[in-house]
Design a protein around this motif. Structure first.
Motif, mmCIF file in Angstrom:
data_model
loop_
_atom_site.group_PDB
_atom_site.id
_atom_site.type_symbol
_atom_site.label_atom_id
_atom_site.label_comp_id
_atom_site.label_asym_id
_atom_site.label_seq_id
_atom_site.Cartn_x
_atom_site.Cartn_y
_atom_site.Cartn_z
ATOM 1 N N ALA A 197 12.949 84.411 22.472
ATOM 2 C CA ALA A 197 12.833 83.069 23.048
ATOM 3 C C ALA A 197 11.786 82.233 22.319
ATOM 4 C CB ALA A 197 12.488 83.176 24.534
ATOM 5 N N VAL A 198 10.610 82.835 22.062
ATOM 6 C CA VAL A 198 9.509 82.101 21.424
ATOM 7 C C VAL A 198 9.864 81.731 19.986
ATOM 8 C CG1 VAL A 198 7.114 82.296 20.610
ATOM 9 C CG2 VAL A 198 7.704 83.029 22.917
ATOM 10 N N ARG A 199 10.531 82.645 19.263
ATOM 11 C CA ARG A 199 10.894 82.382 17.867
ATOM 12 C C ARG A 199 11.763 81.126 17.753
ATOM 13 N NH1 ARG A 199 13.398 86.659 17.045
ATOM 14 N NH2 ARG A 199 11.841 87.950 16.019
ATOM 15 N N LEU A 200 12.774 81.045 18.605
ATOM 16 C CA LEU A 200 13.687 79.896 18.547
ATOM 17 C C LEU A 200 12.976 78.607 18.952
ATOM 18 C CD1 LEU A 200 16.594 78.831 18.150
ATOM 19 C CD2 LEU A 200 17.027 79.387 20.529
ATOM 20 N N ALA A 201 12.274 78.653 20.091
ATOM 21 C CA ALA A 201 11.597 77.449 20.595
ATOM 22 C C ALA A 201 10.516 76.965 19.633
ATOM 23 C CB ALA A 201 10.994 77.736 21.978
ATOM 24 N N ALA A 202 9.725 77.900 19.085
ATOM 25 C CA ALA A 202 8.625 77.525 18.177
ATOM 26 C C ALA A 202 9.156 76.911 16.887
ATOM 27 C CB ALA A 202 7.768 78.747 17.870
ATOM 28 N N ASN A 203 10.215 77.496 16.329
ATOM 29 C CA ASN A 203 10.793 76.963 15.098
ATOM 30 C C ASN A 203 11.379 75.576 15.303
ATOM 31 O OD1 ASN A 203 10.829 78.783 12.602
ATOM 32 N ND2 ASN A 203 11.269 80.204 14.256
ATOM 33 N N MET A 204 11.998 75.353 16.447
ATOM 34 C CA MET A 204 12.579 74.038 16.737
ATOM 35 C C MET A 204 11.474 72.991 16.947
ATOM 36 S SD MET A 204 15.850 73.915 16.616
ATOM 37 C CE MET A 204 15.711 74.942 15.176
ATOM 38 N N ILE A 205 10.449 73.377 17.689
ATOM 39 C CA ILE A 205 9.358 72.438 17.990
ATOM 40 C C ILE A 205 8.567 72.096 16.735
ATOM 41 C CG2 ILE A 205 6.988 72.678 18.864
ATOM 42 C CD1 ILE A 205 7.879 72.403 21.526
ATOM 43 N N ALA A 206 8.334 73.103 15.861
ATOM 44 C CA ALA A 206 7.493 72.890 14.671
ATOM 45 C C ALA A 206 8.079 71.815 13.763
ATOM 46 C CB ALA A 206 7.336 74.199 13.911
ATOM 47 N N GLY A 207 9.366 71.927 13.458
ATOM 48 C CA GLY A 207 10.017 70.944 12.580
ATOM 49 C C GLY A 207 10.076 69.563 13.192
ATOM 50 N N HIS A 208 10.408 69.513 14.486
ATOM 51 C CA HIS A 208 10.503 68.221 15.177
ATOM 52 C C HIS A 208 9.140 67.544 15.282
ATOM 53 C CE1 HIS A 208 14.430 69.741 16.096
ATOM 54 N NE2 HIS A 208 14.763 68.651 16.753
ATOM 55 N N LEU A 209 8.123 68.363 15.484
ATOM 56 C CA LEU A 209 6.759 67.834 15.583
ATOM 57 C C LEU A 209 6.322 67.233 14.252
ATOM 58 C CD1 LEU A 209 4.501 67.640 17.688
ATOM 59 C CD2 LEU A 209 3.609 69.792 16.849
ATOM 60 N N SER A 220 14.363 73.693 22.117
ATOM 61 C CA SER A 220 12.920 73.728 21.835
ATOM 62 C C SER A 220 12.121 73.988 23.117
ATOM 63 C CB SER A 220 12.470 72.416 21.199
ATOM 64 O OG SER A 220 12.571 71.360 22.122
ATOM 65 N N HIS A 221 12.821 74.246 24.220
ATOM 66 C CA HIS A 221 12.155 74.516 25.499
ATOM 67 C C HIS A 221 12.368 75.970 25.909
ATOM 68 C CE1 HIS A 221 11.930 70.225 25.462
ATOM 69 N NE2 HIS A 221 11.228 70.206 26.575
ATOM 70 N N MET A 222 11.299 76.605 26.324
ATOM 71 C CA MET A 222 11.350 78.016 26.716
ATOM 72 C C MET A 222 12.251 78.247 27.929
ATOM 73 S SD MET A 222 9.594 80.218 24.856
ATOM 74 C CE MET A 222 8.994 81.501 25.936
ATOM 75 N N VAL A 223 12.440 77.212 28.741
ATOM 76 C CA VAL A 223 13.287 77.341 29.936
ATOM 77 C C VAL A 223 14.688 77.790 29.531
ATOM 78 C CG1 VAL A 223 14.334 76.077 31.854
ATOM 79 C CG2 VAL A 223 12.004 75.577 31.190
ATOM 80 N N LEU A 224 15.232 77.177 28.488
ATOM 81 C CA LEU A 224 16.588 77.525 28.034
ATOM 82 C C LEU A 224 16.593 78.841 27.264
ATOM 83 C CD1 LEU A 224 19.595 76.278 27.740
ATOM 84 C CD2 LEU A 224 18.875 75.876 25.410
ATOM 85 N N THR A 225 15.679 78.991 26.304
ATOM 86 C CA THR A 225 15.715 80.175 25.427
ATOM 87 C C THR A 225 15.442 81.471 26.188
ATOM 88 O OG1 THR A 225 13.419 79.713 24.801
ATOM 89 C CG2 THR A 225 15.135 78.935 23.311
ATOM 90 N N ILE A 226 14.479 81.445 27.113
ATOM 91 C CA ILE A 226 14.167 82.677 27.864
ATOM 92 C C ILE A 226 15.269 82.976 28.866
ATOM 93 C CG2 ILE A 226 12.802 81.752 29.823
ATOM 94 C CD1 ILE A 226 11.622 84.749 27.792
ATOM 95 N N SER A 227 15.925 81.944 29.399
ATOM 96 C CA SER A 227 16.999 82.179 30.367
ATOM 97 C C SER A 227 18.268 82.722 29.704
ATOM 98 C CB SER A 227 17.332 80.894 31.136
ATOM 99 O OG SER A 227 17.795 79.899 30.251
ATOM 100 N N ILE A 228 18.344 82.640 28.365
ATOM 101 C CA ILE A 228 19.454 83.277 27.637
ATOM 102 C C ILE A 228 19.047 84.669 27.165
ATOM 103 C CG2 ILE A 228 20.889 83.150 25.539
ATOM 104 C CD1 ILE A 228 20.780 80.076 25.878
ATOM 105 N N ALA A 229 17.831 84.776 26.611
ATOM 106 C CA ALA A 229 17.373 86.048 26.045
ATOM 107 C C ALA A 229 17.123 87.122 27.111
ATOM 108 C CB ALA A 229 16.098 85.821 25.239
ATOM 109 N N LEU A 230 16.534 86.742 28.240
ATOM 110 C CA LEU A 230 16.155 87.731 29.258
ATOM 111 C C LEU A 230 17.360 88.401 29.923
ATOM 112 C CD1 LEU A 230 13.581 88.972 30.473
ATOM 113 C CD2 LEU A 230 13.689 87.247 32.274
ATOM 114 N N PRO A 231 18.371 87.642 30.417
ATOM 115 C CA PRO A 231 19.536 88.318 31.011
ATOM 116 C C PRO A 231 20.283 89.211 30.016
ATOM 117 C CG PRO A 231 19.533 86.000 31.601
ATOM 118 C CD PRO A 231 18.487 86.186 30.557
ATOM 119 N N LEU A 232 20.362 88.775 28.744
ATOM 120 C CA LEU A 232 21.019 89.594 27.714
ATOM 121 C C LEU A 232 20.305 90.932 27.560
ATOM 122 C CD1 LEU A 232 21.901 87.292 24.667
ATOM 123 C CD2 LEU A 232 23.468 88.790 25.864
#
Length: 224
Positions: A158-170, A97-109
């Motif tokens: 990155a935003v799609r994954l983080a936003a979906n995770m945060i929305a449900g948890h919130l 749910s944090h952009m730090v992880l999702t963007i660090s996977i999506a960007l290098p790919l």
């Protein structure tokens, strides 16, 4: 609002070292291990899932791809799915749910696909900028639109994954916090609502991992 969002970044530390991101490694503890001579049901299910994903990714990438390319995306799917599921357990930090992880996977790919494509298949990459059947008058606009859509791909992943995770948890956090101020007659309704939301979140955890890996596969198939 600060207190509400602090549930997504709890201050857990030991000897001044943040333990939040160690939740990424929890999935490794519950991956089925090959302990038995005869494969267990979990192993059979695990192998079947991997084989299904391999066949699907192989079809999307195409026959021109390198051998073993699908393993990258299968590993990506498993990692995302485990991290999404781990976040549903109480007191476990949700890393996806944090952009730090999702963007660090999506960007290098995305960067690696783009570099490989532009270096090895330059003409092919140029043809992708103008879709087939575009009228000559719109070609210049289409190049701009296609370039922008290509550049924002890692961001949208990155935003799609983080936003979906945060929305449900919130939503789960908000409903859970109202329990203390509710009447006893409404508590049962709240629990049923929370259970239904948890089922939905479990589905979202799998779907978002699948979407992330399938879109990465589709992006890689365009550079061949």
């Amino acid at each position: 609002m600060t207190n509400l969002f602090s549930s997504f970044d709890p201050s857990t530390s030991l000897f001044n070292f943040s333990l939040n991101w160690t939740s990424v490694l929890i999935g490794m503890l519950i991956i089925p291990a090959l302990f038995w001579l005869m494969p267990s049901r979990i192993n059979i299910m695990w192998n079947k899932m991997n084989l299904t994903l391999h066949n699907e990714f192989k079809t999307l990438i195409g026959m021109k791809s390198f051998n073993g390319t699908t393993f990258i995306f299968i590993s990506l799917f498993i990692m995302m799915m485990f991290n999404n599921f781990m976040g549903l357990f109480p007191y476990i930090f949700t890393s996806t749910s944090h952009m730090v992880l999702t963007i660090s996977i999506a960007l290098p790919l995305w960067l690696s696909f783009m570099m490989y494509g532009w270096i090895n298949h330059t003409n092919h990459m140029f043809t992708h900028l103008v879709p087939q059947g575009t009228p000559p008058a719109l070609m210049s606009f289409m190049v701009i639109i296609e370039t922008i859509s290509n550049i924002i791909r890692p961001g949208t992943l990155a935003v799609r994954l983080a936003a979906n995770m945060i929305a449900g948890h919130l939503l789960l956090t908000l409903l859970g916090n109202t329990g203390t101020s509710m009447m006893m007659s409404m508590i049962s309704m709240l629990i049923i609502g929370q259970m239904l939301l948890l089922i939905l979140e479990s589905a979202v955890a799998m779907i978002q991992a699948y979407v992330f890996s399938i879109l990465s596969t589709l992006y890689s198939s365009e550079v061949y």
